[in-house]
Design an enzyme around this catalytic site. Structure first.
Site, mmCIF file in Angstrom:
data_model
loop_
_atom_site.group_PDB
_atom_site.id
_atom_site.type_symbol
_atom_site.label_atom_id
_atom_site.label_comp_id
_atom_site.label_asym_id
_atom_site.label_seq_id
_atom_site.Cartn_x
_atom_site.Cartn_y
_atom_site.Cartn_z
ATOM 1 C CD GLU A 14 -0.622 4.422 -8.356
ATOM 2 O OE1 GLU A 14 -0.416 3.369 -7.725
ATOM 3 O OE2 GLU A 14 -1.025 5.466 -7.818
ATOM 4 C CG ASP A 72 -4.363 1.232 -2.163
ATOM 5 O OD1 ASP A 72 -5.506 1.085 -2.659
ATOM 6 O OD2 ASP A 72 -3.952 2.316 -1.721
ATOM 7 N NE ARG A 104 3.658 7.403 -3.592
ATOM 8 C CZ ARG A 104 2.638 7.642 -2.764
ATOM 9 N NH1 ARG A 104 1.841 6.664 -2.400
ATOM 10 N NH2 ARG A 104 2.413 8.872 -2.313
ATOM 11 C CG HIS A 122 -3.006 5.499 -4.693
ATOM 12 N ND1 HIS A 122 -1.818 5.750 -5.300
ATOM 13 C CD2 HIS A 122 -2.857 5.939 -3.409
ATOM 14 C CE1 HIS A 122 -0.983 6.345 -4.450
ATOM 15 N NE2 HIS A 122 -1.606 6.460 -3.294
ATOM 16 C CB THR A 155 -0.943 0.050 1.230
ATOM 17 O OG1 THR A 155 -0.140 0.066 2.411
ATOM 18 C CG2 THR A 155 -1.904 -1.127 1.266
HETATM 19 P P1 NAD Z 1 7.159 7.617 7.123
HETATM 20 O O1 NAD Z 1 8.145 8.552 6.526
HETATM 21 O O2 NAD Z 1 6.564 7.939 8.447
HETATM 22 O O3 NAD Z 1 7.806 6.152 7.236
HETATM 23 C C1 NAD Z 1 8.572 5.560 6.232
HETATM 24 C C2 NAD Z 1 9.578 4.642 6.937
HETATM 25 O O4 NAD Z 1 10.280 3.867 5.945
HETATM 26 C C3 NAD Z 1 10.648 5.405 7.734
HETATM 27 O O5 NAD Z 1 10.703 4.905 9.052
HETATM 28 C C4 NAD Z 1 11.942 5.133 6.972
HETATM 29 O O6 NAD Z 1 13.080 5.080 7.813
HETATM 30 C C5 NAD Z 1 11.616 3.771 6.366
HETATM 31 N N1 NAD Z 1 12.485 3.394 5.244
HETATM 32 C C6 NAD Z 1 13.082 4.178 4.330
HETATM 33 N N2 NAD Z 1 13.813 3.426 3.484
HETATM 34 C C7 NAD Z 1 13.638 2.136 3.860
HETATM 35 C C8 NAD Z 1 14.120 0.895 3.374
HETATM 36 N N3 NAD Z 1 14.955 0.827 2.328
HETATM 37 N N4 NAD Z 1 13.743 -0.235 4.010
HETATM 38 C C9 NAD Z 1 12.929 -0.184 5.088
HETATM 39 N N5 NAD Z 1 12.440 0.973 5.597
HETATM 40 C C10 NAD Z 1 12.796 2.106 4.993
HETATM 41 O O7 NAD Z 1 6.034 7.433 6.016
HETATM 42 P P2 NAD Z 1 4.532 6.908 6.253
HETATM 43 O O8 NAD Z 1 3.637 8.056 6.539
HETATM 44 O O9 NAD Z 1 4.552 5.739 7.166
HETATM 45 O O10 NAD Z 1 4.183 6.442 4.750
HETATM 46 C C11 NAD Z 1 4.816 5.323 4.172
HETATM 47 C C12 NAD Z 1 4.506 5.302 2.691
HETATM 48 O O11 NAD Z 1 3.116 5.048 2.508
HETATM 49 C C13 NAD Z 1 4.725 6.648 1.983
HETATM 50 O O12 NAD Z 1 6.046 6.750 1.526
HETATM 51 C C14 NAD Z 1 3.762 6.622 0.841
HETATM 52 O O13 NAD Z 1 4.452 6.159 -0.305
HETATM 53 C C15 NAD Z 1 2.736 5.564 1.245
HETATM 54 N N6 NAD Z 1 1.353 6.105 1.342
HETATM 55 C C16 NAD Z 1 0.387 5.466 0.646
HETATM 56 C C17 NAD Z 1 -0.927 5.918 0.717
HETATM 57 C C18 NAD Z 1 -2.052 5.226 -0.013
HETATM 58 O O14 NAD Z 1 -3.153 5.771 -0.096
HETATM 59 N N7 NAD Z 1 -1.844 4.032 -0.551
HETATM 60 C C19 NAD Z 1 -1.235 7.042 1.517
HETATM 61 C C20 NAD Z 1 -0.199 7.655 2.229
HETATM 62 C C21 NAD Z 1 1.103 7.173 2.153
#
Ligand code: NAD
Length: 331
Positions: free
Chosen positions: A263, A258, A234, A295, A232
């Site tokens: 997409e 998702d 990217r 999404h 969910t």
């Molecule tokens: P966040 O920044 O709070 O958390 C991301 C985490 O990933 C961080 O702790 C970071 O250290 C970690 N990270 C970075 N590189 C990594 C790697 N190589 N391996 C493991 N961990 C790694 O972000 P969040 O708010 O938790 O959001 C996460 C993702 O969810 C966003 O980047 C966005 O792409 C996605 N998102 C999707 C939707 C949707 O509707 N599907 C909505 C919002 C966000």
């Protein structure tokens, strides 16, 4: 203020109108922002854009020439705006860094449960008065090992929910969250160990050059036969062709998406009148153990309210000459 809102969807319009109050005049456009449509912002003080709009340098130049001074992003991600150009033109931009990690985490778990308990198949059957249970066997989540890739805001909520189900938790993140280790017994491991030991793998890391195709043939080869994989975050985190190969052999037993790497131009829009040209997506849709949503993980009442409120907090701060709380700056 006159504000042109690009790429407006009907699901968000009322939230934006309520958050704007009477202080602003909103011009809702369904078209996405690009070089051709930028002219439509003529006379606006500010614009608001969504995830698929193009706010690259030439588009910003055109907007600036039409009098636009502020860009309010209705998203956390800001990879679609050229912040150097924003600065060079003396414009400002602000985003909505967090609106509801619960919305995305809960949808993640909804995908897990729907795949595990074959809810789509069961629902379709019952509608046809077929009450057979054959082919609907699921598994107890309790006692299974779930691997969480990225324990930021969303991954941490997923950890909390899965702990409640009685799952053993593994995770990968360069910045460990000690509270998750203490409260839920989560263990940080390498990506290889996570792939080897998890029954369920769920992706919550951002898409960056280093995470592109993090899930590829090499890592999939390490996974348990029949693993459940959920994304969910990217689309680009998974090399889709490799996932399709693994679905064919049964290596991936369940795939919940998702997001999808191709997409753009599909997700969020009604394309039901057109012939689907995307062969990868068509192949994915042909598997009974693949569940795709377009999404929508963020799409809850709470999240939409927060997106609208924070968008207008940003606009109101800028309009009154203050720095918007979530003003975007170049690094
Ligand atoms: P966040 O920044 O709070 O958390 C991301 C985490 O990933 C961080 O702790 C970071 O250290 C970690 N990270 C970075 N590189 C990594 C790697 N190589 N391996 C493991 N961990 C790694 O972000 P969040 O708010 O938790 O959001 C996460 C993702 O969810 C966003 O980047 C966005 O792409 C996605 N998102 C999707 C939707 C949707 O509707 N599907 C909505 C919002 C966000």
């Amino acid at each position: 203020m006159h504000i042109t809102v690009f790429d407006t969807h009907s699901f968000e319009r009322d939230y934006l109108l309520r958050a704007a109050g009477t202080a602003h005049k909103l011009n809702f456009l369904e078209v996405q922002l690009n070089l051709q449509t930028a002219d439509l912002a003529r006379g606006a003080d500010a614009i608001s854009i969504f995830v698929n709009d193009d706010a690259s340098a030439p588009v910003l130049e055109k907007l600036h020439g039409r009098g636009v001074k502020f860009v309010a992003l209705r998203s956390a991600g800001f990879n679609h705006i050229d912040l150097d150009k924003v600065k060079a033109l003396g414009m400002c931009a602000a985003n909505v860094p967090a609106y509801s990690p619960y919305a995305v985490a809960e949808h993640t778990v909804a995908l897990m449960l729907a795949l595990n308990r074959k809810l789509t198949r069961a629902h379709n059957r019952v509608r046809e008065a077929n009450f057979s249970l054959n082919g609907l066997v699921g598994f107890d989540m309790n006692g299974k090992t779930a691997g969480i890739v990225g324990t930021g805001k969303i991954g941490a909520v997923v950890a909390k929910i899965l702990h409640g189900f009685g799952c053993n938790l593994l995770a990968v993140d360069a910045y460990p969250n000690a509270a998750l280790e203490k409260d839920y017994g989560l263990r940080y491991v390498s990506i290889e160990t996570l792939c080897r030991e998890s029954d369920i793998i769920t992706l919550h890391a951002p898409l960056t050059p280093s995470t592109k195709y993090l899930i590829n043939a090499q890592n999939i080869a390490l996974m348990k036969h029949g693993v459940m994989l959920i994304n969910t975050s990217r689309g680009g985190l998974i090399k889709t062709v490799d996932a399709i190969d693994a679905l064919k052999t049964g290596k991936i037993g369940y795939l919940g998406l998702d997001v999808y790497e191709e997409e753009k131009g599909l997700f969020f829009y009604d394309r039901s009148d057109l012939i689907l040209q995307d062969e990868m997506l068509a192949r994915l849709m042909s598997f009974p153990n693949v569940l795709i949503t377009s999404h929508q993980a963020f799409l809850t009442d709470t999240a939409l309210q927060n997106i609208a409120d924070i968008t207008f907090q940003n606009i109101n701060a800028w309009a009154s000459g203050e720095k918007a709380e979530y003003e975007l700056t170049t690094t």
